[in-house]
Enzyme design. Sequence first.
Site, PDB file in Angstrom:
ATOM      1  N   LYS A 159      39.988  10.811   0.596  1.00 24.29           N
ATOM      2  CA  LYS A 159      40.606  11.831  -0.262  1.00 24.29           C
ATOM      3  C   LYS A 159      40.983  13.060   0.553  1.00 24.29           C
ATOM      4  O   LYS A 159      42.072  13.589   0.420  1.00 24.29           O
ATOM      5  CB  LYS A 159      39.661  12.265  -1.379  1.00 24.29           C
ATOM      6  CG  LYS A 159      38.641  11.258  -1.807  1.00 24.29           C
ATOM      7  CD  LYS A 159      39.166  10.234  -2.771  1.00 24.29           C
ATOM      8  CE  LYS A 159      38.093   9.180  -3.033  1.00 24.29           C
ATOM      9  NZ  LYS A 159      38.462   8.176  -3.971  1.00 24.29           N
TER      10      LYS A 159
ATOM     11  N   TRP B 227      29.314   6.680 -10.376  1.00 27.41           N
ATOM     12  CA  TRP B 227      30.438   5.835  -9.958  1.00 27.41           C
ATOM     13  C   TRP B 227      29.975   4.379 -10.108  1.00 27.41           C
ATOM     14  O   TRP B 227      28.909   4.021  -9.592  1.00 27.41           O
ATOM     15  CB  TRP B 227      30.753   6.160  -8.491  1.00 27.41           C
ATOM     16  CG  TRP B 227      31.912   5.430  -7.912  1.00 27.41           C
ATOM     17  CD1 TRP B 227      33.164   5.308  -8.449  1.00 27.41           C
ATOM     18  CD2 TRP B 227      31.944   4.753  -6.639  1.00 27.41           C
ATOM     19  NE1 TRP B 227      33.971   4.599  -7.591  1.00 27.41           N
ATOM     20  CE2 TRP B 227      33.246   4.235  -6.479  1.00 27.41           C
ATOM     21  CE3 TRP B 227      31.018   4.524  -5.632  1.00 27.41           C
ATOM     22  CZ2 TRP B 227      33.641   3.522  -5.355  1.00 27.41           C
ATOM     23  CZ3 TRP B 227      31.402   3.816  -4.508  1.00 27.41           C
ATOM     24  CH2 TRP B 227      32.698   3.327  -4.368  1.00 27.41           C
TER      25      TRP B 227
ATOM     26  N   ASP C 218      25.949  10.928  -1.501  1.00 29.89           N
ATOM     27  CA  ASP C 218      27.319  10.410  -1.432  1.00 29.89           C
ATOM     28  C   ASP C 218      28.247  11.619  -1.450  1.00 29.89           C
ATOM     29  O   ASP C 218      28.214  12.420  -2.390  1.00 29.89           O
ATOM     30  CB  ASP C 218      27.557   9.507  -2.651  1.00 29.89           C
ATOM     31  CG  ASP C 218      28.911   8.817  -2.590  1.00 29.89           C
ATOM     32  OD1 ASP C 218      29.745   9.197  -1.740  1.00 29.89           O
ATOM     33  OD2 ASP C 218      29.150   7.903  -3.399  1.00 29.89           O
TER      34      ASP C 218
HETATM   35  C1  LMR Z   1      37.418   6.409  -7.786  1.00 29.32           C
HETATM   36  O1  LMR Z   1      36.278   6.651  -8.204  1.00 29.32           O
HETATM   37  O2  LMR Z   1      38.402   6.318  -8.534  1.00 29.32           O
HETATM   38  C2  LMR Z   1      37.639   6.244  -6.321  1.00 29.32           C
HETATM   39  O3  LMR Z   1      36.474   6.506  -5.617  1.00 29.32           O
HETATM   40  C3  LMR Z   1      38.280   4.968  -5.963  1.00 29.32           C
HETATM   41  C4  LMR Z   1      37.348   3.810  -6.095  1.00 29.32           C
HETATM   42  O4  LMR Z   1      37.202   3.082  -5.105  1.00 29.32           O
HETATM   43  O5  LMR Z   1      36.778   3.586  -7.165  1.00 29.32           O
END
Ligand code: LMR
Length: 402
Positions: free
Chosen positions: A250, A134, A215
Amino acid sequence: MSVSLLAGVPLAPHDPILGLNEAFKSDTTPQKINLSIGVYCTEEGKVPVLACVQKAMKVLAEEQAPRIYLPIDGAPAYKTAVQALLLGGDSPVIAEKRAVTAQTLGGTGGLKVGADFLHHFAANAKVWVSDPTWDNHKAIFGDAGFAVDVYPYYDAATGGYDLSAMLVGLKKAAAGDIVVLHACCHNPTGVDPSSEDWDKIIDAIEEQQLVPFLDIAYQGFGHGIEEDSEVIRRFAERKLPVFISSSFSKSFSLYGERVGALTVLCDSADEAVRVQSQVRRVIRANYSNPPTFGSAIVSMVLTKKDLRGLWEEELAGMRDRIRAMRVMLRERLAKLDPERNYDYIVKQKGMFSYSGLNAAQVEKLRENYAVYAVKTGRICMAGLNTHNIDAFAQAMAEVQKG
Ligand code: LMR
């Protein structure tokens, strides 16, 4: 103003996920499809207000409790409920008072408070994140002052993960370095290690004396609520400090309420008291204390039997609908493009699929079909429904053919 401090401030780049969501909102194409942000939408394309949440909100509205300041690290009932959900109600770590939990502003807040805490006590450690991860992981730990590096994870050739490359990559980490891991539903790939491979990863982390930072933002979207926290429980059995950021954005569809937590597993009750005092210090210097409403909803739902049952059903409903979309998408694509193997779509877990689309193909999707996906090729399966899946499959097959 004669000399402007601000004149030289450069424009920051758009956020790779939230920036797209903004662009989607201003697109006037009627048949536009948003597969960018990790938000669950119903079959009708709406973000749901869960029935369990509606019921809890009604009770809270009737109670009219004053909006006093919460303790610095959040509502006690909420913290207890979070620990039970992550570790299991009968966890020895809870019984021995070795777990410290703080209510934070979403899972991002949990990561940030954890990162700031760690930077106070391990400023020279390096933070290792999966390749890919992420995007915000790098920003959060980087802005907290850490050097951030990647360990190999995703294997584009197989659409799975490469365990040996990951373990070799982790060998580069020094004792005390921090390793960010996705406890379930890896974001962005949807590719999770098997149960046996998790054991090998946990062994390596323990052996090298690394600090795991788990996470878990998608608990309940993989196999189930209990199953998805299994990895946390295995880490808890080891002789390791463990950091966990968790989120109800979520799983409760409570995105804007920012309900999350940081949990730290310590070696003793005495250590936990000291760690808690430092976590509280970090929070006080950041935003003083967290908001009341979201955590009150979550702790009520988690602790009242009828509401808890309803939540579990509703979460299972979201999980099952995403799975159904995976099966349907694979079937549609296999018909449109029989040469390609689309099995990866049904093997991946959680909200996301790493589709294999490259940045140019993703751009074409947006420009020619008003389909929004992250430039790495990540698509949010929870944005698909039976009304838009044919159009999306068609668009994906066409951009892949070039
Ligand atoms: C995502 O990865 O789309 C979500 O976790 C929202 C975000 O804050 O990026």
